[in-house]
Scaffold this motif. Structure first.
Motif, PDB file in Angstrom:
ATOM      1  N   MET A 159      26.135 -43.343  36.190  1.00  0.00           N
ATOM      2  CA  MET A 159      26.198 -41.889  36.403  1.00  0.00           C
ATOM      3  C   MET A 159      27.366 -41.566  37.321  1.00  0.00           C
ATOM      4  SD  MET A 159      24.217 -39.069  35.947  1.00  0.00           S
ATOM      5  CE  MET A 159      25.014 -37.530  36.202  1.00  0.00           C
ATOM      6  N   ARG A 160      28.164 -40.622  36.937  1.00  0.00           N
ATOM      7  CA  ARG A 160      29.342 -40.241  37.729  1.00  0.00           C
ATOM      8  C   ARG A 160      28.990 -39.518  39.017  1.00  0.00           C
ATOM      9  NH1 ARG A 160      33.337 -37.130  33.807  1.00  0.00           N
ATOM     10  NH2 ARG A 160      32.299 -35.513  34.959  1.00  0.00           N
ATOM     11  N   TYR A 161      27.853 -38.846  39.033  1.00  0.00           N
ATOM     12  CA  TYR A 161      27.504 -37.981  40.168  1.00  0.00           C
ATOM     13  C   TYR A 161      26.250 -38.473  40.877  1.00  0.00           C
ATOM     14  CZ  TYR A 161      30.582 -34.895  37.483  1.00  0.00           C
ATOM     15  OH  TYR A 161      31.622 -34.360  36.800  1.00  0.00           O
ATOM     16  N   LYS A 162      26.214 -39.740  41.279  1.00  0.00           N
ATOM     17  CA  LYS A 162      25.007 -40.306  41.883  1.00  0.00           C
ATOM     18  C   LYS A 162      24.585 -39.563  43.148  1.00  0.00           C
ATOM     19  CE  LYS A 162      24.846 -44.968  40.131  1.00  0.00           C
ATOM     20  NZ  LYS A 162      23.597 -44.950  39.429  1.00  0.00           N
ATOM     21  N   LYS A 163      25.531 -39.296  44.027  1.00  0.00           N
ATOM     22  CA  LYS A 163      25.230 -38.599  45.284  1.00  0.00           C
ATOM     23  C   LYS A 163      24.658 -37.206  44.991  1.00  0.00           C
ATOM     24  CE  LYS A 163      28.549 -36.715  47.658  1.00  0.00           C
ATOM     25  NZ  LYS A 163      29.700 -36.382  48.484  1.00  0.00           N
ATOM     26  N   GLU A 164      25.281 -36.496  44.087  1.00  0.00           N
ATOM     27  CA  GLU A 164      24.829 -35.154  43.744  1.00  0.00           C
ATOM     28  C   GLU A 164      23.461 -35.185  43.063  1.00  0.00           C
ATOM     29  OE1 GLU A 164      27.941 -36.189  43.414  1.00  0.00           O
ATOM     30  OE2 GLU A 164      29.164 -34.689  44.428  1.00  0.00           O
ATOM     31  N   GLU A 165      23.241 -36.178  42.206  1.00  0.00           N
ATOM     32  CA  GLU A 165      21.958 -36.286  41.520  1.00  0.00           C
ATOM     33  C   GLU A 165      20.827 -36.568  42.518  1.00  0.00           C
ATOM     34  OE1 GLU A 165      20.013 -39.252  38.366  1.00  0.00           O
ATOM     35  OE2 GLU A 165      21.791 -38.191  37.605  1.00  0.00           O
ATOM     36  N   ARG A 166      21.074 -37.423  43.493  1.00  0.00           N
ATOM     37  CA  ARG A 166      20.061 -37.690  44.541  1.00  0.00           C
ATOM     38  C   ARG A 166      19.758 -36.403  45.317  1.00  0.00           C
ATOM     39  NH1 ARG A 166      22.928 -42.558  45.269  1.00  0.00           N
ATOM     40  NH2 ARG A 166      24.018 -41.671  47.045  1.00  0.00           N
ATOM     41  N   PHE A 167      20.805 -35.664  45.633  1.00  0.00           N
ATOM     42  CA  PHE A 167      20.615 -34.413  46.373  1.00  0.00           C
ATOM     43  C   PHE A 167      19.803 -33.415  45.549  1.00  0.00           C
ATOM     44  CE2 PHE A 167      22.370 -30.293  48.043  1.00  0.00           C
ATOM     45  CZ  PHE A 167      21.753 -30.369  49.282  1.00  0.00           C
ATOM     46  N   LEU A 168      20.092 -33.312  44.251  1.00  0.00           N
ATOM     47  CA  LEU A 168      19.333 -32.416  43.375  1.00  0.00           C
ATOM     48  C   LEU A 168      17.875 -32.854  43.262  1.00  0.00           C
ATOM     49  CD1 LEU A 168      21.886 -31.693  40.516  1.00  0.00           C
ATOM     50  CD2 LEU A 168      21.010 -30.069  42.206  1.00  0.00           C
ATOM     51  N   ARG A 169      17.639 -34.147  43.213  1.00  0.00           N
ATOM     52  CA  ARG A 169      16.249 -34.649  43.170  1.00  0.00           C
ATOM     53  C   ARG A 169      15.512 -34.295  44.456  1.00  0.00           C
ATOM     54  NH1 ARG A 169      15.467 -37.796  38.692  1.00  0.00           N
ATOM     55  NH2 ARG A 169      17.342 -38.712  37.798  1.00  0.00           N
ATOM     56  N   PHE A 170      16.195 -34.434  45.589  1.00  0.00           N
ATOM     57  CA  PHE A 170      15.601 -34.047  46.871  1.00  0.00           C
ATOM     58  C   PHE A 170      15.276 -32.550  46.869  1.00  0.00           C
ATOM     59  CE2 PHE A 170      16.454 -31.987  50.947  1.00  0.00           C
ATOM     60  CZ  PHE A 170      15.388 -32.490  51.701  1.00  0.00           C
ATOM     61  N   LEU A 171      16.229 -31.728  46.437  1.00  0.00           N
ATOM     62  CA  LEU A 171      16.000 -30.278  46.396  1.00  0.00           C
ATOM     63  C   LEU A 171      14.862 -29.918  45.450  1.00  0.00           C
ATOM     64  CD1 LEU A 171      19.643 -28.848  46.408  1.00  0.00           C
ATOM     65  CD2 LEU A 171      17.983 -28.831  48.288  1.00  0.00           C
ATOM     66  N   THR A 172      14.751 -30.635  44.344  1.00  0.00           N
ATOM     67  CA  THR A 172      13.654 -30.384  43.397  1.00  0.00           C
ATOM     68  C   THR A 172      12.306 -30.695  44.042  1.00  0.00           C
ATOM     69  OG1 THR A 172      15.101 -30.869  41.523  1.00  0.00           O
ATOM     70  CG2 THR A 172      12.720 -30.984  41.130  1.00  0.00           C
ATOM     71  N   ALA A 173      12.205 -31.842  44.695  1.00  0.00           N
ATOM     72  CA  ALA A 173      10.953 -32.209  45.378  1.00  0.00           C
ATOM     73  C   ALA A 173      10.627 -31.197  46.472  1.00  0.00           C
ATOM     74  CB  ALA A 173      11.067 -33.616  45.958  1.00  0.00           C
ATOM     75  N   PHE A 174      11.635 -30.820  47.251  1.00  0.00           N
ATOM     76  CA  PHE A 174      11.451 -29.821  48.301  1.00  0.00           C
ATOM     77  C   PHE A 174      10.988 -28.496  47.702  1.00  0.00           C
ATOM     78  CE2 PHE A 174      13.262 -26.280  50.742  1.00  0.00           C
ATOM     79  CZ  PHE A 174      12.611 -26.473  51.956  1.00  0.00           C
TER      80      PHE A 174
END
Length: 162
Positions: free
Chosen positions: A1-16
Motif C-alpha cells: 500500500m502506498r499510503y500506509k501512514k495515512e491508512e493507519r490514521f484513517l483506521r484510527f479516526l474510524t475507530a474514534f
C-alpha cells in the motif's frame, strides 16, 4: 500500500468516530441526534461529491477505494461533530449559534489545511483553500441546524393538532 501512514490514521479516526457515535446517541433525545447525524451525512456527502467532481479537492488516500469522497469524514466524523454542535447550541440564540458555528468550523478547516500540507489524505486543486473549506463547513452546520429545527417544530405542531 502506498499510503500506509495515512491508512493507519484513517483506521484510527474510524475507530474514534464509531466510539464517539455510540457515546453521542446515548444522550436523550437520541432520535433527534440520529436525525441530525443522517441529515449531515447526506448533505456533506452531496457537497463533497460536487467539490470532488468539479476538481477542487482530491482524496489520494482513502479506506474505501470505490468512493471519490472521504467516507470517514463525510459519513462519520463530520456528522458526529454536527451532532455535538447541535447539542451545544440547542438552547442558544442566533448570535451564539453563529459564534459557536465559527468555533466549530474554523478548527476543522485549519486541521484539514494541515492535513493537505502534511499528508496524502487530501489535496486542494485549482483555487481551493482552507477558507473555502471553512465557509462550506460553517454553512452546512447552519443548514443542518435550521433543517433540524424546522423538522422538530413541524413535528411538535403536528402532535398538537392531533
Amino acid at each position: 500500500m502506498r499510503y500506509k501512514k495515512e491508512e493507519r490514521f484513517l483506521r484510527f479516526l474510524t475507530a474514534f468516530g464509531i466510539l464517539s457515535f455510540f457515546n453521542l446517541i446515548r444522550k436523550p433525545p437520541s432520535k433527534d441526534w440520529l436525525l441530525i447525524f443522517l441529515l449531515k451525512s447526506y448533505i456533506s456527502s452531496f457537497v463533497d461529491t460536487i467539490v470532488v467532481r468539479k476538481g477542487y479537492i482530491k482524496y489520494p488516500a482513502n479506506l474505501l477505494k470505490s468512493f471519490d469522497i472521504s467516507v470517514v469524514f463525510s459519513y462519520l466524523l463530520f456528522p458526529i461533530t454536527c451532532v455535538y454542535y447541535n447539542q451545544i447550541t440547542k438552547e442558544s440564540n442566533l448570535q451564539s449559534i453563529i459564534l459557536k458555528g465559527v468555533l466549530f468550523s474554523l478548527p476543522m478547516a485549519l486541521f484539514e489545511d494541515w492535513l493537505e500540507k502534511n499528508t496524502k489524505l487530501i489535496r486542494y486543486k485549482k483555487s481551493w483553500n482552507w477558507l473555502y473549506s471553512f465557509i462550506s463547513i460553517f454553512c452546512t452546520f447552519i443548514l443542518v441546524r435550521g433543517l433540524y429545527r424546522f423538522i422538530h417544530h413541524s413535528t411538535i405542531n403536528q402532535n398538537v393538532k392531533q
